[in-house]
Write a protein that holds these residues in place. Structure first.
Motif, PDB file in Angstrom:
ATOM      1  N   GLY A  82      15.422  63.151  16.405  1.00 43.97           N
ATOM      2  CA  GLY A  82      16.867  63.780  16.292  1.00 43.97           C
ATOM      3  C   GLY A  82      18.006  63.190  16.920  1.00 43.97           C
ATOM      4  O   GLY A  82      17.704  61.920  17.599  1.00 43.97           O
ATOM      5  N   GLY A  83      19.146  63.644  16.904  1.00 44.92           N
ATOM      6  CA  GLY A  83      20.224  62.890  17.347  1.00 44.92           C
ATOM      7  C   GLY A  83      21.319  62.433  16.438  1.00 44.92           C
ATOM      8  O   GLY A  83      21.310  62.837  15.346  1.00 44.92           O
ATOM      9  N   TRP A  84      22.256  61.693  17.002  1.00 45.31           N
ATOM     10  CA  TRP A  84      23.072  61.151  15.914  1.00 45.31           C
ATOM     11  C   TRP A  84      22.760  60.729  14.787  1.00 45.31           C
ATOM     12  O   TRP A  84      22.080  59.668  14.876  1.00 45.31           O
ATOM     13  CB  TRP A  84      24.256  60.205  16.703  1.00 45.31           C
ATOM     14  N   MET A  85      23.239  61.091  13.577  1.00 43.43           N
ATOM     15  CA  MET A  85      22.714  60.718  12.585  1.00 43.43           C
ATOM     16  C   MET A  85      23.808  60.001  11.735  1.00 43.43           C
ATOM     17  O   MET A  85      23.560  58.652  10.810  1.00 43.43           O
ATOM     18  CB  MET A  85      22.250  61.942  11.674  1.00 43.43           C
ATOM     19  N   ALA A  86      25.155  60.370  11.624  1.00 37.89           N
ATOM     20  CA  ALA A  86      26.146  59.812  10.888  1.00 37.89           C
ATOM     21  C   ALA A  86      27.399  60.212  11.232  1.00 37.89           C
ATOM     22  O   ALA A  86      27.786  61.247  12.029  1.00 37.89           O
ATOM     23  CB  ALA A  86      25.871  59.909   9.379  1.00 37.89           C
ATOM     24  N   TRP A  87      28.551  59.583  10.675  1.00 43.10           N
ATOM     25  CA  TRP A  87      29.991  59.946  10.648  1.00 43.10           C
ATOM     26  C   TRP A  87      30.601  59.935   9.421  1.00 43.10           C
ATOM     27  O   TRP A  87      30.049  59.194   8.786  1.00 43.10           O
ATOM     28  CB  TRP A  87      30.792  59.022  11.920  1.00 43.10           C
ATOM     29  N   CYS A  88      31.358  60.633   9.332  1.00 45.50           N
ATOM     30  CA  CYS A  88      31.901  60.966   8.042  1.00 45.50           C
ATOM     31  C   CYS A  88      33.321  60.882   8.071  1.00 45.50           C
ATOM     32  O   CYS A  88      34.048  61.511   8.748  1.00 45.50           O
ATOM     33  CB  CYS A  88      31.435  62.274   7.247  1.00 45.50           C
ATOM     34  N   VAL A  89      34.158  60.053   6.803  1.00 46.81           N
ATOM     35  CA  VAL A  89      35.742  59.989   6.856  1.00 46.81           C
ATOM     36  C   VAL A  89      35.865  60.937   5.493  1.00 46.81           C
ATOM     37  O   VAL A  89      35.326  60.813   4.386  1.00 46.81           O
ATOM     38  CB  VAL A  89      36.000  58.605   6.787  1.00 46.81           C
ATOM     39  N   SER A  90      37.110  61.364   5.797  1.00 49.43           N
ATOM     40  CA  SER A  90      37.723  62.204   4.332  1.00 49.43           C
ATOM     41  C   SER A  90      38.761  60.986   3.820  1.00 49.43           C
ATOM     42  O   SER A  90      39.444  60.501   4.377  1.00 49.43           O
ATOM     43  CB  SER A  90      38.484  63.389   4.783  1.00 49.43           C
ATOM     44  N   VAL A  91      38.618  61.246   2.424  1.00 55.12           N
ATOM     45  CA  VAL A  91      39.687  60.404   1.627  1.00 55.12           C
ATOM     46  C   VAL A  91      40.302  61.182   0.543  1.00 55.12           C
ATOM     47  O   VAL A  91      39.601  62.189   0.035  1.00 55.12           O
ATOM     48  CB  VAL A  91      38.801  59.244   0.779  1.00 55.12           C
ATOM     49  N   ASN A  92      41.407  60.908   0.215  1.00 56.46           N
ATOM     50  CA  ASN A  92      42.051  61.670  -1.003  1.00 56.46           C
ATOM     51  C   ASN A  92      41.891  61.109  -2.227  1.00 56.46           C
ATOM     52  O   ASN A  92      41.657  61.866  -3.165  1.00 56.46           O
ATOM     53  CB  ASN A  92      43.662  61.457  -0.645  1.00 56.46           C
ATOM     54  N   ASN A  93      41.562  59.759  -2.182  1.00 58.09           N
ATOM     55  CA  ASN A  93      41.510  59.078  -3.484  1.00 58.09           C
ATOM     56  C   ASN A  93      40.052  58.678  -3.580  1.00 58.09           C
ATOM     57  O   ASN A  93      39.485  57.702  -3.164  1.00 58.09           O
ATOM     58  CB  ASN A  93      42.281  57.893  -3.672  1.00 58.09           C
ATOM     59  N   LEU A  94      39.179  59.655  -4.213  1.00 59.52           N
ATOM     60  CA  LEU A  94      37.861  59.551  -4.175  1.00 59.52           C
ATOM     61  C   LEU A  94      37.516  58.439  -5.448  1.00 59.52           C
ATOM     62  O   LEU A  94      36.536  57.504  -5.134  1.00 59.52           O
ATOM     63  CB  LEU A  94      37.072  60.685  -4.681  1.00 59.52           C
ATOM     64  N   ALA A  95      38.332  58.007  -6.360  1.00 61.43           N
ATOM     65  CA  ALA A  95      37.955  57.333  -7.371  1.00 61.43           C
ATOM     66  C   ALA A  95      37.782  55.823  -6.847  1.00 61.43           C
ATOM     67  O   ALA A  95      36.897  55.136  -7.331  1.00 61.43           O
ATOM     68  CB  ALA A  95      38.958  57.509  -8.540  1.00 61.43           C
ATOM     69  N   LYS A  96      38.747  55.738  -6.055  1.00 60.93           N
ATOM     70  CA  LYS A  96      38.617  54.136  -5.442  1.00 60.93           C
ATOM     71  C   LYS A  96      37.341  53.900  -4.836  1.00 60.93           C
ATOM     72  O   LYS A  96      36.836  52.773  -4.873  1.00 60.93           O
ATOM     73  CB  LYS A  96      40.067  53.993  -4.571  1.00 60.93           C
ATOM     74  N   VAL A  97      36.967  54.946  -4.188  1.00 60.14           N
ATOM     75  CA  VAL A  97      35.565  54.681  -3.243  1.00 60.14           C
ATOM     76  C   VAL A  97      34.547  54.749  -4.385  1.00 60.14           C
ATOM     77  O   VAL A  97      33.636  53.733  -4.313  1.00 60.14           O
ATOM     78  CB  VAL A  97      35.353  55.673  -2.302  1.00 60.14           C
TER      79      VAL A  97
END
Length: 224
Positions: A82-97
């Motif tokens: 267990g422990g830190w697994m991931a970090w997550c960023v929010s985006v407005n334009n998902l199509a570009k990703v």
């Protein structure tokens, strides 16, 4: 592009025991975020300041936990203690990703305790599995008032000071890895691509990934 949340995989004694330890260290409470039926996982949520939150997540005994990247990543991290697994960023334009990663986002949903079902789209967890320093991306379909950080749990004490979860914030992430690699993954050359927090890059010892997260609390800084 902003930090959305950080994910901590349940340790060997389970989801609630793990969350209880974090709650004691941070001085805040959590709530039941519900089951992710598409991923075979469930989480407990710590709402934080600045639109962020901390989730403690575990894999269920469910076929989706073996078949989906998020379920696989969660189970693998818990199996390693267990422990830190991931970090997550929010985006407005998902199509570009989606265009940059050459794949489509997947739908996510869950129903938090005492609330209505929330929906989002996410992409990039396969990248996290391959290289733990990388964040994955989220785009919220549900309105802002249903974001996990928005759950009202804070009160004013007699002096007018804010107490509770809004008084706890993520100050910085300590990541073993490469700033340039993460910038390339994010699709930016900005000096500070996630403007509201600090990222401290440390030399990797073993596999890249989150080494620790620094929080500001009414009692001072807490490093987990």
């Amino acid at each position: 592009m902003n930090l959305d949340h950080v994910s901590f995989a349940a340790q060997q004694d389970g989801l609630h025991a793990t969350a209880d330890r974090l709650a004691e260290q941070l001085g805040i409470t959590y709530y039941d975020g519900g089951i992710h039926p598409r991923f075979g996982t469930r989480n407990l949520i710590f709402p934080l300041a600045n639109g962020h939150y901390l989730e403690v997540v575990e894999a269920l005994e469910h076929p989706a936990a073996l078949a989906t990247p998020f379920g696989q990543a969660t189970r693998a991290r818990s199996d390693r203690g267990g422990g830190w697994m991931a970090w997550c960023v929010s985006v407005n334009n998902l199509a570009k990703v989606e265009d940059r990663l050459e794949r489509k986002a997947v739908d996510g949903n869950r129903t938090p305790e005492g609330s209505e079902e929330i929906h989002w789209k996410q992409i990039g967890v396969k990248g996290v599995i391959a290289d733990g320093q990388l964040p994955y991306f989220i785009h919220w379909v549900s309105p802002a008032e249903l974001h996990p950080s928005a759950r009202p749990q804070n009160k004013l004490d007699g002096s007018g000071e804010l107490t509770g979860d809004d008084a706890v914030a993520i100050e910085s992430l300590q990541i073993a890895g490469s700033r340039d690699r993460v910038r390339d993954w994010l699709g930016t050359d900005a000096h500070k691509p996630i403007p509201e927090i600090g990222i401290d890059w440390v030399a990797p010892h073993g596999e890249p990934g989150i080494m620790s997260v620094t929080f500001t609390t009414p009692q001072g800084r807490v490093v987990l």
